[in-house]
Design a protein around this motif. Structure first.
Motif, PDB file in Angstrom:
ATOM      1  N   GLY A  25       0.763  -1.235   0.000  1.00 41.29           N
ATOM      2  CA  GLY A  25       0.000   0.000   0.000  1.00 41.29           C
ATOM      3  C   GLY A  25       0.797   1.290   0.000  1.00 41.29           C
ATOM      4  O   GLY A  25       0.233   2.366   0.238  1.00 41.29           O
ATOM      5  N   LEU A  26       2.091   1.233  -0.285  1.00 45.29           N
ATOM      6  CA  LEU A  26       2.886   2.467  -0.343  1.00 45.29           C
ATOM      7  C   LEU A  26       2.366   3.355  -1.464  1.00 45.29           C
ATOM      8  O   LEU A  26       2.139   2.886  -2.584  1.00 45.29           O
ATOM      9  N   LYS A  27       2.214   4.662  -1.183  1.00 44.43           N
ATOM     10  CA  LYS A  27       1.633   5.549  -2.190  1.00 44.43           C
ATOM     11  C   LYS A  27       2.117   6.996  -2.077  1.00 44.43           C
ATOM     12  O   LYS A  27       1.474   7.913  -2.577  1.00 44.43           O
ATOM     13  N   ILE A  28       3.249   7.211  -1.387  1.00 37.81           N
ATOM     14  CA  ILE A  28       3.795   8.571  -1.279  1.00 37.81           C
ATOM     15  C   ILE A  28       5.100   8.661  -2.073  1.00 37.81           C
ATOM     16  O   ILE A  28       5.731   7.644  -2.358  1.00 37.81           O
ATOM     17  N   PRO A  29       5.504   9.874  -2.458  1.00 38.56           N
ATOM     18  CA  PRO A  29       6.693  10.031  -3.298  1.00 38.56           C
ATOM     19  C   PRO A  29       7.971   9.527  -2.626  1.00 38.56           C
ATOM     20  O   PRO A  29       8.093   9.516  -1.395  1.00 38.56           O
ATOM     21  N   LEU A  30       8.916   9.115  -3.456  1.00 37.76           N
ATOM     22  CA  LEU A  30      10.239   8.699  -2.998  1.00 37.76           C
ATOM     23  C   LEU A  30      11.246   9.800  -3.297  1.00 37.76           C
ATOM     24  O   LEU A  30      11.203  10.419  -4.358  1.00 37.76           O
ATOM     25  N   VAL A  31      12.164  10.009  -2.370  1.00 38.44           N
ATOM     26  CA  VAL A  31      13.206  11.028  -2.516  1.00 38.44           C
ATOM     27  C   VAL A  31      14.567  10.330  -2.609  1.00 38.44           C
ATOM     28  O   VAL A  31      14.919   9.525  -1.737  1.00 38.44           O
ATOM     29  N   TYR A  32      15.314  10.652  -3.643  1.00 36.71           N
ATOM     30  CA  TYR A  32      16.668  10.116  -3.846  1.00 36.71           C
ATOM     31  C   TYR A  32      17.640  11.173  -3.347  1.00 36.71           C
ATOM     32  O   TYR A  32      17.996  12.115  -4.040  1.00 36.71           O
ATOM     33  N   ASN A  33      18.067  11.026  -2.094  1.00 41.45           N
ATOM     34  CA  ASN A  33      18.868  12.015  -1.366  1.00 41.45           C
ATOM     35  C   ASN A  33      20.334  11.592  -1.421  1.00 41.45           C
ATOM     36  O   ASN A  33      20.802  10.814  -0.587  1.00 41.45           O
TER      37      ASN A  33
END
Length: 307
Positions: A147-155
């Protein structure tokens, strides 16, 4: 309503294809510019000192990140152990150099993402992800099913291969690279990567090609785009003017930039006289002025938003 790109990749089966390609790069590891060519599938280790499984030092909602990432409920940071750079001044020295952290399975990695989402975090922020791209993709497949549904950040520190970044197109909606140094000699001395400026420029171009300028929602919270960090160093060693010129001329004058003033001597910085002090107020203000002179107008320190 905004939907992260990785959900469509999952639905079309392309996420699984990306995982298979990324896993293939681990056999003779060429995930990053170091190209160590060790077989990490058999737990051999190169510069990053990470084998088959990823290592994590901590994960939690973080409120010290850029304003568009933090919002009301924080950025869901997962601090990855180790790094493919060798910055002698790293503020996370125990994690990046000394390997503080614990190995996690793909299932546990995925569960961390779900837990952070359930806490209300606006995004999942992978700190220093470069050397564990295949492992992130493997865990993401599980997390989407959960159920993951939020943006991913490549830091990232910015030392990334374009070929690896191409595997991430549509996976990460937000890229947040450092652009640490514009001078190769400084990079060789302070982060053990003489080619850092050239690599970072190519990487940032590819990141911007994929996601464009930063886009935020009506609350000012990031949905998609590029954020560039630039840490001001003592004695002008970061080469700020050249960095800003590159961003304006080769990326976009609308690039969202965080000019960072929190440098302090950490790690092995005490062994390098030119960086064995904090920056002055004058040095920081001068860096901001340079950014404005070169045409940068979206500065994190001047951002406000409503929630």
């Amino acid at each position: 309503m905004f939907q992260p790109g990785y959900i469509n990749l999952y639905k079309t089966g392309k996420l699984l294809e990306r995982i298979e390609k990324a896993q293939g790069l681990l056999k003779a590891c060429q995930i990053c510019p170091r190209r160590c060519k060790v077989n990490r599938l058999e737990n051999k280790m190169g510069v990053c000192k990470v084998g088959r499984l990823p290592k994590v030092s901590s994960y939690n909602p973080h409120f010290g990140e850029e304003l568009p990432l933090v919002g009301m409920h924080g950025s869901g940071t997962i601090f990855i152990t180790s790094c493919n750079l060798g910055c002698v001044f790293c503020q996370n020295y125990e994690i990046s150099h000394l390997g503080e952290g614990f190995e996690v399975s793909s299932e546990r990695f995925a569960q961390m993402m779900i837990e952070l989402q359930n806490m209300g975090c606006h995004n999942i922020n992978f700190v220093t992800p470069t050397h564990v791209v295949p492992q992130i993709l493997e865990a993401l497949l599980i997390a989407v099913r959960e159920g993951l549904k939020i943006p991913l950040v490549y830091n990232t520190g910015g030392y990334d291969l374009v070929e690896t970044l191409e595997l991430l197109e549509g996976v990460f909606d937000i890229y947040m690279p450092d652009f640490k140094f514009s001078d190769s000699e400084v990079a060789a001395r302070l982060c053990k990567a003489r080619d850092y400026p050239q690599v970072a420029m190519k990487a940032i171009k590819e990141m911007h090609r994929q996601v464009g300028d930063l886009v935020v929602d009506d609350r000012g919270i990031a949905e998609r785009g590029l954020i560039v960090r630039h840490l001001i160093m003592p004695n002008g060693l970061a080469g700020t003017r050249k960095v800003m010129q590159f961003l304006v001329q080769k990326i976009s004058s609308n690039t969202y930039v965080n000019i960072m003033d929190q440098y302090r001597p950490c790690g092995l910085a005490h062994k390098y006289s030119e960086i064995n002090r904090r920056i002055s107020c004058e040095e920081f203000e001068n860096a901001l002025q340079i950014a404005r002179e070169e045409g940068i107008h979206r500065l994190d320190s001047e951002t406000s938003y409503s929630v």
